[in-house]
Motif scaffolding. Structure first.
Motif, mmCIF file in Angstrom:
data_model
loop_
_atom_site.group_PDB
_atom_site.id
_atom_site.type_symbol
_atom_site.label_atom_id
_atom_site.label_comp_id
_atom_site.label_asym_id
_atom_site.label_seq_id
_atom_site.Cartn_x
_atom_site.Cartn_y
_atom_site.Cartn_z
ATOM 1 N N GLU A 136 0.820 -1.207 0.000
ATOM 2 C CA GLU A 136 0.000 0.000 0.000
ATOM 3 C C GLU A 136 0.859 1.264 0.000
ATOM 4 N N LYS A 137 1.916 1.188 0.785
ATOM 5 C CA LYS A 137 2.801 2.349 0.857
ATOM 6 C C LYS A 137 3.397 2.638 -0.511
ATOM 7 N N ASP A 138 3.752 1.571 -1.171
ATOM 8 C CA ASP A 138 4.328 1.696 -2.502
ATOM 9 C C ASP A 138 3.326 2.363 -3.452
ATOM 10 N N GLU A 139 2.106 1.890 -3.402
ATOM 11 C CA GLU A 139 1.051 2.477 -4.239
ATOM 12 C C GLU A 139 0.830 3.948 -3.901
ATOM 13 N N TYR A 140 0.838 4.209 -2.606
ATOM 14 C CA TYR A 140 0.615 5.570 -2.128
ATOM 15 C C TYR A 140 1.665 6.515 -2.715
ATOM 16 N N GLU A 141 2.905 6.075 -2.622
ATOM 17 C CA GLU A 141 3.984 6.943 -3.115
ATOM 18 C C GLU A 141 3.983 7.064 -4.626
ATOM 19 N N LYS A 142 3.735 5.942 -5.283
ATOM 20 C CA LYS A 142 3.684 5.974 -6.755
ATOM 21 C C LYS A 142 2.609 6.939 -7.239
ATOM 22 N N GLY A 143 1.468 6.910 -6.574
ATOM 23 C CA GLY A 143 0.356 7.792 -6.956
ATOM 24 C C GLY A 143 0.767 9.250 -6.913
ATOM 25 N N TRP A 144 1.373 9.623 -5.794
ATOM 26 C CA TRP A 144 1.819 11.014 -5.666
ATOM 27 C C TRP A 144 2.820 11.378 -6.748
ATOM 28 N N ASN A 147 -2.942 12.955 -4.509
ATOM 29 C CA ASN A 147 -3.038 11.731 -3.729
ATOM 30 C C ASN A 147 -3.978 10.732 -4.411
ATOM 31 N N GLU A 148 -3.458 10.004 -5.363
ATOM 32 C CA GLU A 148 -4.281 9.056 -6.102
ATOM 33 C C GLU A 148 -4.821 7.967 -5.169
ATOM 34 N N PHE A 149 -4.013 7.603 -4.217
ATOM 35 C CA PHE A 149 -4.397 6.557 -3.269
ATOM 36 C C PHE A 149 -5.720 6.910 -2.587
ATOM 37 N N VAL A 150 -5.824 8.138 -2.153
ATOM 38 C CA VAL A 150 -7.048 8.610 -1.517
ATOM 39 C C VAL A 150 -8.200 8.632 -2.520
ATOM 40 N N SER A 151 -7.912 9.109 -3.716
ATOM 41 C CA SER A 151 -8.968 9.143 -4.732
ATOM 42 C C SER A 151 -9.533 7.750 -4.979
#
Ligand code: UD2
Ligand code: MN
Length: 576
Positions: A90-98, A104-108
């Motif tokens: 998840e962290k990886d996805e979170y950072e990649k999104g930004w 914040n794609e993760f939040v979207s």
């Protein structure tokens, strides 16, 4: 579902047959909707409670009922993610999104693709009724490497918050996204588009930027009015009718909604404070500024259209015929930027008007950094700026050149755009400043005697006069350096009075001290030059000519003769 409840209220003003078709359409859409899950299914992400109460916006939830009121982001509430508690993936996805999108794609991805929004309109808007019959809209949404959930949420917000009979189509224009890097934008998007009769997908042949992408959309549009949106927006309830009604009043009204902020961090929907309109600075950047009192004092109501000197550019509605009539966007522009000021100046100067419509609200994700930064983009923004200045600003362009202190010699040919301005019989920039934007401060500079602006390049090689540091009287501070076209230390203004200056500083020469830079006003005698017909820079007092040393970088003064080391091309934007 809140959305369809709202639609029913609107539908009650319809003739019966149409009403039935409308209801069937709504029902169909609801079924469709349930089939489309967010890309990243809701996970068990630890949601952090917002720490400060002011982070939670105030909103008036009126009629709509949430499907799942606790679902993240409903009614535009902020979503907070407790990053340290995310697992590795998840962290990886979170950072990649930004990194990819600068938001914040993760939040979207956690938020419903069709979340209800708060109603942030001025309550007076709810008493306004619009005619059933209005010009029909084609909504053009351009995108480049956009995040799936953000793009689809934009589309849904338009689809479900626009009266069916006023929405001809939604044209999604893909500005040649990299479908290998962003596979969702390939086949999955095509399948998505096919499942809605109102959606159309246009793919540009190459990545030519947003200006060209918008024009491809316009060419394909069949509605009366084009409504442009960025690909990270959410149209709010009742957004469309007020825009269309204003264009029906007069087809040369170009209108923008109030642009609310969708937070790039939490995706909260945050209303913009009222009474801000578009302006610009002399470096031709856009900014918001408060409606001047001469307007606020004389308007009848706070929900009246607000005349706006400029628009932000991404979100506005314009009659298709009128847009064509005024020559759309300058096709000589590249990629991104300044098309907003072009449209703004052009509409006002050529007889139309530009307004913000207080009862129409659309949210936009504002981000602090652009996800697509490159040398080409920087050059394009400069080029586009020069093109706007050369076509629309008349002699006020020198304020821009002076502010930007850059130079890009190759800004293309603007002849046809100047011809367009003549054909349309447009007014002067002075008129625009006096009548549309009188509150803009005009720098106290006098450019009447300006002859050339830009770099001064030697004929023998790509070396330019480069002055670094002000007011330091040593000759080493004027030298020749490879021309970099970035302006800065190579930006000069050559005046009729014969000064080679930048701001208050001039290139001066004395036999004792050599060449150096000094305040112009104290050095008239030693700062006067003749820029001769054969392009020599001859110092008036000493009669000597500026000469490039044959080994490159040094500048010296020697007697004038026929030698390419003494020939200087002072040219750039602003040159006659
Ligand atoms: C603002 C405008 C934007 C545009 C820009 C200046 C608003 C809210 N936004 O910056 O619409 O006028 O100023 O030019 O008014 N895009 C492409 N191809 C590209 C680059 C971008 O299609 O090469 C798309 C992008 O996906 C987006 C739109 O163009 O939908 C605008 O780009 P942006 O969101 O990066 O611009 P923004 O909002 O910072
Ligand atoms: Mn944008």
């Amino acid at each position: 579902n809140g959305g369809s409840g709202e639609r029913l209220i609107f539908a009650s003003r319809m003739p019966a047959g149409q009403m039935l078709r409308h209801l069937i359409e709504i029902h169909k859409k609801r079924l469709d909707l349930n089939d489309v899950a967010p890309k990243t299914p809701l996970r068990n992400v630890a949601l952090e409670k917002p720490s400060k109460s002011r982070d939670i916006m105030h909103f008036s939830v009126r009629k709509a009922q949430a499907v799942a009121p606790d679902h993240p982001g409903e009614y535009g509430r902020p979503v907070f993610v407790n990053v340290p508690k995310l697992n590795y993936k998840e962290k990886d996805e979170y950072e990649k999104g930004w990194k990819r999108y600068q938001f914040n794609e993760f939040v979207s991805n956690m938020i419903s693709l069709r979340r209800p929004l708060p109603d942030v309109r001025n309550p007076q808007c709810l008493n306004v009724t619009y005619p059933y019959s209005l010009p029909v809209a084609s909504v053009v949404i351009i995108f480049y490497n956009e995040a799936w959930s953000v793009l689809i949420r934009t589309v849904y917000s338009v689809l479900y918050r626009s009266p069916d009979h006023l929405l001809r189509e939604i044209l999604l224009v893909d500005d040649h996204s990299d479908v290998h890097g962003f596979p969702n934008l390939g086949r999955p998007l095509e399948a998505f588009v096919q499942s809605y009769s109102k959606l159309k997908l246009i793919r540009t042949e190459n990545h030519a930027g947003l200006i060209h992408a918008r024009m491809s959309g316009v060419k394909a549009a069949t509605g009366d009015v084009i409504v442009f949106l960025d690909s990270h927006c959410e149209a709010a309830e009742g957004w469309l009718e007020p825009l269309l009604a204003r264009i029906q009043d007069n087809s040369s009204n170009v209108v923008a909604p109030i642009i609310d902020k969708i937070s790039d961090k939490t995706f909260a929907y945050l209303p913009t404070p009222p009474d801000f309109v578009g302006g610009f600075h002399w470096d031709l950047t856009f900014h918001w500024h408060a409606l001047p009192t001469y307007i606020t004092q004389h308007r009848k109501s706070t929900i009246d259209p607000q005349p706006s000197p400029t628009i932000a550019g991404g979100l506005f509605a314009i009659s298709k015929d009128y847009f064509t009539h005024i020559g759309m966007y300058d096709p000589g522009k590249l990629y991104w930027g300044l098309e907003n000021l072009e449209i703004s100046f052009k509409v006002w100067m050529c007889g139309g008007s530009l307004e913000q419509i207080p009862c129409s609200h659309v949210g936009h994700v504002f981000r602090s950094h652009s996800p697509y930064q490159s040398k080409e983009l920087i050059d394009a923004v400069r080029r586009n700026g020069i093109r706007v200045a050369e076509v629309w600003l008349d002699d006020f362009k020198y304020h821009f050149y002076k502010k930007r202190r850059f130079l890009l010699v190759d800004y293309g040919d603007v002849t046809s755009r100047r011809e367009l301005r003549n054909q349309l019989n447009c007014k002067s920039f002075q008129w625009y400043l006096d009548n549309v934007y009188p509150e803009l401060e005009i720098p106290n500079d006098n450019f009447d005697d300006l002859r050339e602006v830009g770099q001064i390049r030697n004929k023998a090689g790509p070396l330019c006069i480069d002055g670094y540091g002000h007011n330091i009287n040593v000759s080493s501070h004027v030298a020749a350096w490879p021309c970099h076209k970035q302006g800065g230390n190579q930006f000069w203004m050559l005046t009729d009075a014969g000064q080679i200056r930048r701001n208050e500083y001039c290139i001066v020469y004395t036999p004792d001290l050599g060449l150096f830079i000094h305040a112009c006003n104290k050095t008239r005698y030693i700062s006067s030059w003749n820029y001769t017909r054969d392009k020599h820079l001859q110092h008036k007092a000493s009669r000597l000519c500026m000469t490039l040393s044959s080994d490159g970088r040094r500048l010296s003064m020697s007697s004038c003769r026929e030698n390419s080391l003494q020939v200087w091309n002072a040219s750039g934007p602003g040159a006659a």
